[in-house]
Design a protein around this motif. Sequence first.
Motif, mmCIF file in Angstrom:
data_model
loop_
_atom_site.group_PDB
_atom_site.id
_atom_site.type_symbol
_atom_site.label_atom_id
_atom_site.label_comp_id
_atom_site.label_asym_id
_atom_site.label_seq_id
_atom_site.Cartn_x
_atom_site.Cartn_y
_atom_site.Cartn_z
ATOM 1 N N ALA A 74 0.792 -0.980 -0.057
ATOM 2 C CA ALA A 74 -0.178 0.255 0.106
ATOM 3 C C ALA A 74 0.793 1.290 0.034
ATOM 4 C CB ALA A 74 -0.959 0.031 1.389
ATOM 5 N N ALA A 75 2.006 1.307 0.670
ATOM 6 C CA ALA A 75 2.921 2.176 0.716
ATOM 7 C C ALA A 75 3.675 2.643 -0.434
ATOM 8 C CB ALA A 75 3.581 2.251 1.800
ATOM 9 N N GLN A 76 3.890 1.470 -1.208
ATOM 10 C CA GLN A 76 4.587 1.568 -2.429
ATOM 11 C C GLN A 76 3.623 2.031 -3.522
ATOM 12 O OE1 GLN A 76 5.721 -2.389 -2.848
ATOM 13 N NE2 GLN A 76 7.757 -2.009 -1.940
ATOM 14 N N THR A 77 2.433 1.606 -3.387
ATOM 15 C CA THR A 77 1.419 2.210 -4.331
ATOM 16 C C THR A 77 0.950 3.727 -4.110
ATOM 17 O OG1 THR A 77 0.385 -0.037 -4.378
ATOM 18 C CG2 THR A 77 -1.008 1.674 -5.108
ATOM 19 N N MET A 81 1.421 6.550 -6.933
ATOM 20 C CA MET A 81 0.531 7.496 -7.184
ATOM 21 C C MET A 81 0.910 8.961 -7.000
ATOM 22 S SD MET A 81 -2.358 5.563 -4.859
ATOM 23 C CE MET A 81 -3.662 6.984 -4.958
ATOM 24 N N VAL A 82 1.869 9.318 -5.990
ATOM 25 C CA VAL A 82 2.369 10.747 -5.680
ATOM 26 C C VAL A 82 3.430 10.908 -7.064
ATOM 27 C CG1 VAL A 82 3.959 11.895 -4.122
ATOM 28 C CG2 VAL A 82 1.987 10.721 -3.320
ATOM 29 N N GLU A 83 4.224 10.005 -7.223
ATOM 30 C CA GLU A 83 5.314 10.064 -8.292
ATOM 31 C C GLU A 83 4.596 10.662 -9.601
ATOM 32 O OE1 GLU A 83 7.420 6.574 -8.445
ATOM 33 O OE2 GLU A 83 8.870 7.475 -6.962
ATOM 34 N N ASP A 84 3.370 9.725 -10.088
ATOM 35 C CA ASP A 84 2.739 9.966 -11.280
ATOM 36 C C ASP A 84 2.043 11.319 -11.297
ATOM 37 O OD1 ASP A 84 3.337 7.660 -11.942
ATOM 38 O OD2 ASP A 84 1.256 6.514 -11.904
ATOM 39 N N MET A 85 1.419 11.876 -9.951
ATOM 40 C CA MET A 85 0.741 13.078 -9.673
ATOM 41 C C MET A 85 1.783 14.372 -10.126
ATOM 42 S SD MET A 85 -0.829 14.719 -6.254
ATOM 43 C CE MET A 85 0.516 13.994 -5.459
ATOM 44 N N VAL A 86 3.072 14.225 -9.410
ATOM 45 C CA VAL A 86 3.967 15.232 -9.472
ATOM 46 C C VAL A 86 4.685 15.246 -10.925
ATOM 47 C CG1 VAL A 86 6.245 15.907 -8.714
ATOM 48 C CG2 VAL A 86 4.751 15.320 -7.079
ATOM 49 N N LEU A 87 4.980 14.019 -11.598
ATOM 50 C CA LEU A 87 5.244 14.221 -12.990
ATOM 51 C C LEU A 87 4.202 14.900 -13.939
ATOM 52 C CD1 LEU A 87 7.002 10.572 -13.346
ATOM 53 C CD2 LEU A 87 7.914 13.068 -13.623
ATOM 54 N N ALA A 88 3.089 14.692 -13.876
ATOM 55 C CA ALA A 88 1.802 15.269 -14.504
ATOM 56 C C ALA A 88 1.449 16.679 -14.155
ATOM 57 C CB ALA A 88 0.552 14.355 -14.446
ATOM 58 N N ALA A 96 -6.307 18.115 -9.477
ATOM 59 C CA ALA A 96 -5.616 18.479 -10.505
ATOM 60 C C ALA A 96 -5.223 17.254 -11.539
ATOM 61 C CB ALA A 96 -4.581 19.423 -10.671
ATOM 62 N N TYR A 97 -4.563 16.449 -10.885
ATOM 63 C CA TYR A 97 -4.039 15.306 -11.572
ATOM 64 C C TYR A 97 -5.230 14.441 -12.161
ATOM 65 C CZ TYR A 97 -2.253 10.592 -12.250
ATOM 66 O OH TYR A 97 -1.534 9.430 -12.795
ATOM 67 N N LEU A 98 -6.468 14.002 -11.199
ATOM 68 C CA LEU A 98 -7.440 13.538 -11.902
ATOM 69 C C LEU A 98 -8.175 14.290 -12.838
ATOM 70 C CD1 LEU A 98 -9.022 12.310 -8.477
ATOM 71 C CD2 LEU A 98 -7.546 10.998 -10.001
ATOM 72 N N GLU A 99 -8.136 15.653 -12.805
ATOM 73 C CA GLU A 99 -8.672 16.478 -13.750
ATOM 74 C C GLU A 99 -8.194 16.132 -15.193
ATOM 75 O OE1 GLU A 99 -9.353 20.948 -14.461
ATOM 76 O OE2 GLU A 99 -10.055 20.177 -12.400
ATOM 77 N N GLN A 100 -6.715 16.043 -15.247
ATOM 78 C CA GLN A 100 -5.911 15.775 -16.329
ATOM 79 C C GLN A 100 -6.157 14.417 -16.984
ATOM 80 O OE1 GLN A 100 -1.744 16.350 -15.848
ATOM 81 N NE2 GLN A 100 -1.734 18.386 -15.735
ATOM 82 N N LEU A 101 -6.539 13.449 -15.866
ATOM 83 C CA LEU A 101 -6.949 12.164 -16.394
ATOM 84 C C LEU A 101 -8.384 12.012 -16.945
ATOM 85 C CD1 LEU A 101 -5.080 10.170 -13.641
ATOM 86 C CD2 LEU A 101 -4.236 10.380 -15.763
ATOM 87 N N GLY A 102 -9.021 12.944 -16.665
ATOM 88 C CA GLY A 102 -10.395 12.952 -17.233
ATOM 89 C C GLY A 102 -11.460 12.470 -16.390
#
Length: 103
Positions: A74-77, A81-88, A96-102
């Motif tokens: 769970a911690a790795q997941t 999630m945080v890495e994907d959010m920061v990159l995006a 804002a990340y979810l908004e970008q994903l639609g």
Amino acid sequence: MRWSSHLYIGRKAEAAGEDLLEKIKKSAFLPNIYVITAPKTGNHLFEISPVMLLSDSERKELLVYGVASGYQEAAQTVRRMVEDMVLATGGYDWDAYLEQLGE
């Protein structure tokens, strides 16, 4: 329980099979399964909760962003999630990340 359309699933949880999400919804005995949700209080990004400790009312209203087998997964997941959010987004804005994903 509602599932994010961009649900993050840990490797071991994914190996458990597609029926894992249905078992979670039906309150099956799943002692080592965790869900990742928005925090109930505070300024945290996420909350990691063992499925076994969720009340019926929590199960009805929670929006689940991730599922994992074991706390370490769970911690790795959450880290993924945080890495994907920061990159995006270049920051720590999950909405804002979810908004970008639609979503």
